[in-house]
Design an enzyme around this catalytic site. Structure first.
Site, PDB file in Angstrom:
ATOM      1  N   GLU A   1      30.385  35.656  42.514  1.00 17.78           N
ATOM      2  CA  GLU A   1      29.843  35.137  41.253  1.00 17.78           C
ATOM      3  C   GLU A   1      29.666  33.627  41.361  1.00 17.78           C
ATOM      4  OE1 GLU A   1      28.786  36.684  38.277  1.00 17.78           O
ATOM      5  OE2 GLU A   1      28.087  34.607  38.220  1.00 17.78           O
TER       6      GLU A   1
ATOM      7  N   LYS B   1      30.019  32.201  49.096  1.00 15.78           N
ATOM      8  CA  LYS B   1      30.684  31.605  47.926  1.00 15.78           C
ATOM      9  C   LYS B   1      31.546  30.405  48.340  1.00 15.78           C
ATOM     10  CE  LYS B   1      32.287  31.017  43.880  1.00 15.78           C
ATOM     11  NZ  LYS B   1      31.556  30.640  42.717  1.00 15.78           N
TER      12      LYS B   1
ATOM     13  N   LEU C   1      26.264  14.683  41.992  1.00 11.31           N
ATOM     14  CA  LEU C   1      26.218  13.433  42.750  1.00 11.31           C
ATOM     15  C   LEU C   1      26.543  12.272  41.824  1.00 11.31           C
ATOM     16  CD1 LEU C   1      25.531  12.709  45.741  1.00 11.31           C
ATOM     17  CD2 LEU C   1      23.323  11.911  44.905  1.00 11.31           C
TER      18      LEU C   1
ATOM     19  N   GLY D   1      33.333   9.516  39.662  1.00 16.58           N
ATOM     20  CA  GLY D   1      34.265   9.852  38.589  1.00 16.58           C
ATOM     21  C   GLY D   1      35.662  10.089  39.134  1.00 16.58           C
TER      22      GLY D   1
ATOM     23  N   CYS E   1      37.716  26.480  40.421  1.00 11.94           N
ATOM     24  CA  CYS E   1      36.980  26.985  41.595  1.00 11.94           C
ATOM     25  C   CYS E   1      36.896  25.999  42.770  1.00 11.94           C
ATOM     26  CB  CYS E   1      35.582  27.397  41.169  1.00 11.94           C
ATOM     27  SG  CYS E   1      35.599  28.851  40.097  1.00 11.94           S
TER      28      CYS E   1
HETATM   29  N1  LIG Z   1      35.746  30.636  36.215  1.00 10.20           N
HETATM   30  C1  LIG Z   1      34.658  30.403  36.920  1.00 10.20           C
HETATM   31  O1  LIG Z   1      33.859  29.532  36.607  1.00 10.20           O
HETATM   32  C2  LIG Z   1      34.368  31.238  38.136  1.00 10.20           C
HETATM   33  C3  LIG Z   1      33.072  31.207  38.685  1.00 10.20           C
HETATM   34  C4  LIG Z   1      32.811  31.976  39.806  1.00 10.20           C
HETATM   35  C5  LIG Z   1      33.808  32.733  40.392  1.00 10.20           C
HETATM   36  N2  LIG Z   1      35.067  32.726  39.854  1.00 10.20           N
HETATM   37  C6  LIG Z   1      36.084  33.570  40.490  1.00 10.20           C
HETATM   38  O2  LIG Z   1      36.182  34.774  39.728  1.00 10.20           O
HETATM   39  C7  LIG Z   1      37.548  35.217  39.680  1.00 10.20           C
HETATM   40  C8  LIG Z   1      38.012  35.319  38.230  1.00 10.20           C
HETATM   41  O3  LIG Z   1      37.958  34.035  37.659  1.00 10.20           O
HETATM   42  P1  LIG Z   1      38.176  33.805  36.084  1.00 10.20           P
HETATM   43  O4  LIG Z   1      37.988  32.367  35.848  1.00 10.20           O
HETATM   44  O5  LIG Z   1      37.362  34.788  35.336  1.00 10.20           O
HETATM   45  O6  LIG Z   1      39.735  34.196  35.965  1.00 10.20           O
HETATM   46  P2  LIG Z   1      40.595  34.408  34.636  1.00 10.20           P
HETATM   47  O7  LIG Z   1      41.989  34.127  35.031  1.00 10.20           O
HETATM   48  O8  LIG Z   1      39.956  33.703  33.497  1.00 10.20           O
HETATM   49  O9  LIG Z   1      40.446  35.978  34.342  1.00 10.20           O
HETATM   50  C9  LIG Z   1      41.054  36.983  35.106  1.00 10.20           C
HETATM   51  C10 LIG Z   1      41.446  38.109  34.152  1.00 10.20           C
HETATM   52  O10 LIG Z   1      41.856  39.247  34.911  1.00 10.20           O
HETATM   53  C11 LIG Z   1      42.930  39.873  34.220  1.00 10.20           C
HETATM   54  N3  LIG Z   1      43.618  40.764  35.181  1.00 10.20           N
HETATM   55  C12 LIG Z   1      44.349  40.436  36.271  1.00 10.20           C
HETATM   56  N4  LIG Z   1      44.778  41.547  36.913  1.00 10.20           N
HETATM   57  C13 LIG Z   1      44.298  42.609  36.217  1.00 10.20           C
HETATM   58  C14 LIG Z   1      44.385  44.016  36.374  1.00 10.20           C
HETATM   59  N5  LIG Z   1      45.029  44.576  37.404  1.00 10.20           N
HETATM   60  N6  LIG Z   1      43.781  44.800  35.454  1.00 10.20           N
HETATM   61  C15 LIG Z   1      43.110  44.255  34.412  1.00 10.20           C
HETATM   62  N7  LIG Z   1      42.987  42.938  34.213  1.00 10.20           N
HETATM   63  C16 LIG Z   1      43.559  42.113  35.107  1.00 10.20           C
HETATM   64  C17 LIG Z   1      43.749  38.708  33.727  1.00 10.20           C
HETATM   65  O11 LIG Z   1      44.618  39.090  32.678  1.00 10.20           O
HETATM   66  C18 LIG Z   1      42.636  37.767  33.251  1.00 10.20           C
HETATM   67  O12 LIG Z   1      42.275  38.001  31.909  1.00 10.20           O
HETATM   68  C19 LIG Z   1      38.344  34.234  40.529  1.00 10.20           C
HETATM   69  O13 LIG Z   1      38.397  34.717  41.850  1.00 10.20           O
HETATM   70  C20 LIG Z   1      37.483  32.987  40.483  1.00 10.20           C
HETATM   71  O14 LIG Z   1      37.680  32.168  41.606  1.00 10.20           O
HETATM   72  C21 LIG Z   1      35.364  32.016  38.729  1.00 10.20           C
END
Ligand SMILES: NC(=O)c1ccc[n+]([C@@H]2O[C@H](COP(=O)([O-])OP(=O)(O)OC[C@H]3O[C@@H](n4cnc5c(N)ncnc54)[C@H](O)[C@@H]3O)[C@@H](O)[C@H]2O)c1
Length: 471
Positions: A163, A215, A261, A264, A271
């Site tokens: 993602e 990614k 760019l 800050g 991430c």
């Molecule tokens: N936040 C971003 O901007 C972003 C962008 C791209 C990729 N990512 C990646 O995506 C992934 C998720 O990121 P996020 O920011 O959404 O995380 P987050 O912590 O906001 O959400 C994760 C959710 O998963 C739930 N969870 C964990 N284990 C579970 C299970 N076994 N069953 C059901 N629910 C469960 C948690 O309770 C939580 O609500 C990470 O690997 C992150 O690096 C994040």
């Protein structure tokens, strides 16, 4: 929010999305909006309860409407029960957290548990998709796990579909991404995942390790770009020029691009820091050094500390100094404070003995070593200095006269270049920034290639003593 034109899915599919965080909740709501039937599994009772009552646990423009509509029309359901979540799913998206461990490697415990739970909850064939960010090779590990726990004859294809959404623009990014990346060992499984996004953006198909690496490499590049900007900003400070126009001049080159760019306090969030250290750890594991990524990490750590160093010099010490900090979120437009430079600035200031008060319009509640106040002006009472740590546009409109009247000293350090510096100077403030140099730091620079200029023409009396750089 801009209205996004997208048609109904050509082939509605039963999906399970595991995790209702920034990525999972966005994916669940957007896939449902495309016409797919989505069950979203969430483990946190508090988060699940809120969603089931019609609330939204994160701040993302447009997400509340999307969720409400799909729930009402019966295409989106939230549950904490894995059997219910997997009742009719043929494709499962793992969107759980992969937070960094103290050594910088990602903790894949949530992913492993989620994979185990969903596969054992059904005997049907599945496509198991990792949307969470994971190190290259995780797909193979999941495949081994699935082979161990799957029912007799059950086939599980593990596909990578990283993602790329940006917090604060998650919905827009889901519907209008630059690209979708799908990595699969079985081409048919990969095509089925890519088809879910139709009608859609360009799809890059690769093998699974390649997709996982896209990614890490993308986030590493963004981190390197920000650290490069901060490296140039440091040089600007020593040259007595302003990094703002310098970096604009660089970024307007189409080959380079202006995004990511700017100078800050460095990059933060959930991430970039995590994925850069993940990339370094992967390199180490396979015996490959990544000096560029390592340098970006070092420059980023220095960027945070140098803001505090600068204030310490400006105030002649931080012990006992009262400092008002504006901002906690890792960037404007989000409530997310994970690995936020602003939070680090607060901690560093307190560690050096400052008395800090802090304000942010939206940041999620978090444990802080300093009291948090409601209004921006509340940080100013009796303060020796003001630090702007998150670039909220509201801060640009603050009235410097009101702050000046409330503060003990008129010193402001704008770490995110959001204040109109001239207005604050006009109100009697000494304004510090990143990449702008201290207000009195200018010296003519003399080094070998331009030394002739000063030798052939005696320096004017009013010029300060030249500083000899580079011998
Ligand atoms: N936040 C971003 O901007 C972003 C962008 C791209 C990729 N990512 C990646 O995506 C992934 C998720 O990121 P996020 O920011 O959404 O995380 P987050 O912590 O906001 O959400 C994760 C959710 O998963 C739930 N969870 C964990 N284990 C579970 C299970 N076994 N069953 C059901 N629910 C469960 C948690 O309770 C939580 O609500 C990470 O690997 C992150 O690096 C994040």
């Amino acid at each position: 929010m801009t209205t996004i034109a997208h048609g109904p899915a050509g082939n509605p599919t039963n999906l399970c999305v595991v995790g209702a965080g920034y990525v999972g909740l966005t994916a669940a709501a957007c896939f449902a909006d495309l016409g797919h039937r989505v069950r979203c599994l969430e483990a946190s009772p508090a988060r699940l309860g809120l969603l089931q009552r019609g609330g939204i646990p994160i701040v993302e423009p447009g997400l509340d409407d999307l969720v409400a509509r799909s729930v009402e029309e019966g295409r989106l359901v939230f549950t904490g029960d894995v059997d219910e979540a997997m009742r009719d799913a043929s494709i499962v998206f793992l969107c759980v957290g992969t937070p960094p461990r103290p050594d910088g490697t990602p903790d894949l415990g949530q992913l492993e548990r989620a994979a185990r739970d969903v596969v054992t909850a059904t005997g049907r064939d599945l496509v198991l998709v990792t949307k969470s960010t994971v190190p290259p090779g995780t797909g193979e590990a999941l495949e081994i796990l699935c082979a161990e726990v799957a029912a007799l004859g059950q086939r599980v294809d593990v596909v990578s579909n990283p993602e790329f959404l940006r917090e604060s623009r998650a919905v827009e990014d889901f519907f209008r991404p630059d690209r979708i990346v799908v990595g699969a060992e079985d081409p048919d499984a990969g095509r089925r995942v890519a088809a879910l996004y139709e009608p859609g953006p360009p799809v890059v198909l690769s093998d699974r390790r390649g997709a996982e690496l896209v990614k890490y490499a993308s986030n590493a590049f963004l981190a390197v770009k920000i650290s490069f900007a901060n490296e140039i900003a440091g040089l600007c400070e020593r040259l007595g020029t302003d990094a703002g126009p310098v970096l604009r001049g660089v970024g307007l080159d189409n080959r380079i691009g202006a995004q990511f760019l700017s100078q800050g306090p460095g990059y933060g969030g959930s991430c970039l820091p995590k994925d850069l250290s993940g990339l370094l750890a992967v390199g180490e594991a396979v015996g490959y050094t990544a000096p560029l990524a390592a340098a970006a990490e070092e420059i980023n750590a220095r960027a945070r500390v140098s803001v505090v160093d600068k204030l310490e010099t400006a105030l002649g010490g931080l012990a006992g100094a009262r400092v008002g900090v504006l901002g906690l979120a890792f960037k404007p437009g989000t409530d997310d404070t994970r690995d936020s430079p602003a939070v680090d600035l607060v901690r560093l200031l307190v560690e050096r003995g400052a008395e800090v008060r802090v304000q942010d319009p939206l940041a999620a509640p978090l444990a802080l070593p300093a009291p948090r106040v409601d209004r921006a002006l509340d940080v100013a009472a009796g303060a020796d200095a003001l630090v702007v740590a998150t670039g909220w546009s509201d801060y640009a409109a603050l009235d410097p006269a009101l702050f000046g009247d409330a503060m003990a000293r008129r010193v402001v350090l704008d770490a995110v270049n959001v204040l109109p510096a001239d207005r604050w100077r006009d109100a009697g403030f000494v304004v510090y920034g990143v990449g702008r140099g201290a207000p009195t730091s200018f010296h003519p620079v003399v080094w070998a290639p331009i030394e002739w200029a000063l030798r052939s023409r005696p320096a004017a009396d009013h010029l300060p003593e030249p500083v000899l750089a580079n011998g």
